[in-house]
Design a protein around this motif. Sequence first.
Motif, PDB file in Angstrom:
ATOM      1  N   GLY A 134     -28.835  33.465 -35.136  1.00  0.00           N
ATOM      2  CA  GLY A 134     -29.498  34.362 -34.404  1.00  0.00           C
ATOM      3  C   GLY A 134     -28.820  35.005 -33.177  1.00  0.00           C
ATOM      4  O   GLY A 134     -29.362  35.784 -32.453  1.00  0.00           O
ATOM      5  N   ASP A 187     -35.094  24.671 -34.900  1.00  0.00           N
ATOM      6  CA  ASP A 187     -34.784  23.633 -34.194  1.00  0.00           C
ATOM      7  C   ASP A 187     -35.310  22.105 -34.530  1.00  0.00           C
ATOM      8  O   ASP A 187     -34.795  21.175 -34.539  1.00  0.00           O
ATOM      9  N   ARG A 217     -41.342  26.879 -20.176  1.00  0.00           N
ATOM     10  CA  ARG A 217     -42.486  27.678 -20.918  1.00  0.00           C
ATOM     11  C   ARG A 217     -43.796  28.131 -20.260  1.00  0.00           C
ATOM     12  O   ARG A 217     -44.550  28.883 -20.693  1.00  0.00           O
TER      13      ARG A 217
HETATM   14  N1  UDP Z   1     -33.131  32.747 -30.982  1.00  0.00           N
HETATM   15  C1  UDP Z   1     -32.146  33.371 -31.815  1.00  0.00           C
HETATM   16  N2  UDP Z   1     -31.493  34.616 -31.160  1.00  0.00           N
HETATM   17  C2  UDP Z   1     -32.198  34.892 -29.882  1.00  0.00           C
HETATM   18  C3  UDP Z   1     -32.927  34.299 -29.324  1.00  0.00           C
HETATM   19  C4  UDP Z   1     -33.658  33.266 -29.932  1.00  0.00           C
HETATM   20  O1  UDP Z   1     -31.889  32.799 -32.725  1.00  0.00           O
HETATM   21  O2  UDP Z   1     -31.325  35.944 -29.683  1.00  0.00           O
HETATM   22  C5  UDP Z   1     -33.770  31.574 -31.558  1.00  0.00           C
HETATM   23  C6  UDP Z   1     -33.801  30.450 -30.867  1.00  0.00           C
HETATM   24  O3  UDP Z   1     -32.323  29.693 -30.902  1.00  0.00           O
HETATM   25  C7  UDP Z   1     -35.009  29.623 -31.207  1.00  0.00           C
HETATM   26  C8  UDP Z   1     -35.981  30.466 -31.735  1.00  0.00           C
HETATM   27  O4  UDP Z   1     -35.167  31.671 -31.732  1.00  0.00           O
HETATM   28  O5  UDP Z   1     -34.563  28.691 -32.489  1.00  0.00           O
HETATM   29  C9  UDP Z   1     -37.167  30.770 -30.908  1.00  0.00           C
HETATM   30  O6  UDP Z   1     -37.664  29.673 -30.581  1.00  0.00           O
HETATM   31  P1  UDP Z   1     -39.074  29.709 -29.447  1.00  0.00           P
HETATM   32  O7  UDP Z   1     -39.116  28.241 -29.403  1.00  0.00           O
HETATM   33  O8  UDP Z   1     -39.074  30.532 -28.473  1.00  0.00           O
HETATM   34  O9  UDP Z   1     -40.053  30.040 -30.519  1.00  0.00           O
HETATM   35  P2  UDP Z   1     -41.732  29.624 -30.504  1.00  0.00           P
HETATM   36  O10 UDP Z   1     -41.749  28.843 -31.650  1.00  0.00           O
HETATM   37  O11 UDP Z   1     -42.211  29.675 -29.194  1.00  0.00           O
HETATM   38  O12 UDP Z   1     -42.335  31.022 -30.957  1.00  0.00           O
END
Ligand code: UDP
Length: 234
Positions: A134, A187, A217
């Motif tokens: 990403g 993740d 967060r």
């Molecule tokens: N991420 C990405 N590119 C970016 C920004 C974020 O691939 O430019 C990925 C980041 O590595 C993570 C996911 O997007 O794996 C976002 O996770 P987050 O825990 O913020 O999401 P939530 O589950 O809280 O919506």
Amino acid sequence: MKRFIDKLYKGSKKDFFSLVEKNLKNEERQFIVTANPEAFMYGNRTGNFKNLLLSEDTTVIADGIGIVKAAKKVDMPVSERIPGVELAEHLFSLGDKYNKNIYLFGAKPEVLEALCKKLENEYKNLKIAGFCDGYKADKDKTFEEIKALSPDIILVALGIPAQEELIFKHLSGFEKGIFVGVGGSFDVLSGLKKRAPKFFIKCNLEWFYRIITEPKRIKRFYNNNVKFLLKVKK
Ligand code: UDP
């Protein structure tokens, strides 16, 4: 806000998973938004996100407990939470069962590598059509590459709202595919980050676990979840 809540899938997780199975088997096109309060707040703020939430092409499921509580409060209850991370896992199993192929887009390169290894080991009949981390600059170009591969399952883990906006922008160019914006699920599913212990999940405190393990967060939580619940109350 009420229009978004009205749009939510109201049935059980089991029924929803059966619906997804049917769509995957029949090579339908389906875009699933795994909604938490942040998603509805974005919908309230920006026209594009509002359109994608309300679009006929979109199925919205209640990923966060805040959404489940809000739906109850305004007398449009949903059966239960359907966490995006469980949907992603279910799609791996379905892909394995029906020999389908999957494209994984998003997360850090090392996360993606670990996830691909895990899928190859644990879901022998699920074919990885392709993957892209990403953090590459041109995400539209990646989507053009995905289009050419015509995968059955497309998981996009770029975080909200980027993942949903990108899917929605390109959706009409696809004939089939189950599309889901899965946030931080890669993740967890890669095994590099732990999901909340069962106790937290059972008590609807998964959000709390994420805050105590990642205190950064808090601001995001306040700006979205707290403000969302106050809005619903009003
Ligand atoms: N991420 C990405 N590119 C970016 C920004 C974020 O691939 O430019 C990925 C980041 O590595 C993570 C996911 O997007 O794996 C976002 O996770 P987050 O825990 O913020 O999401 P939530 O589950 O809280 O919506």
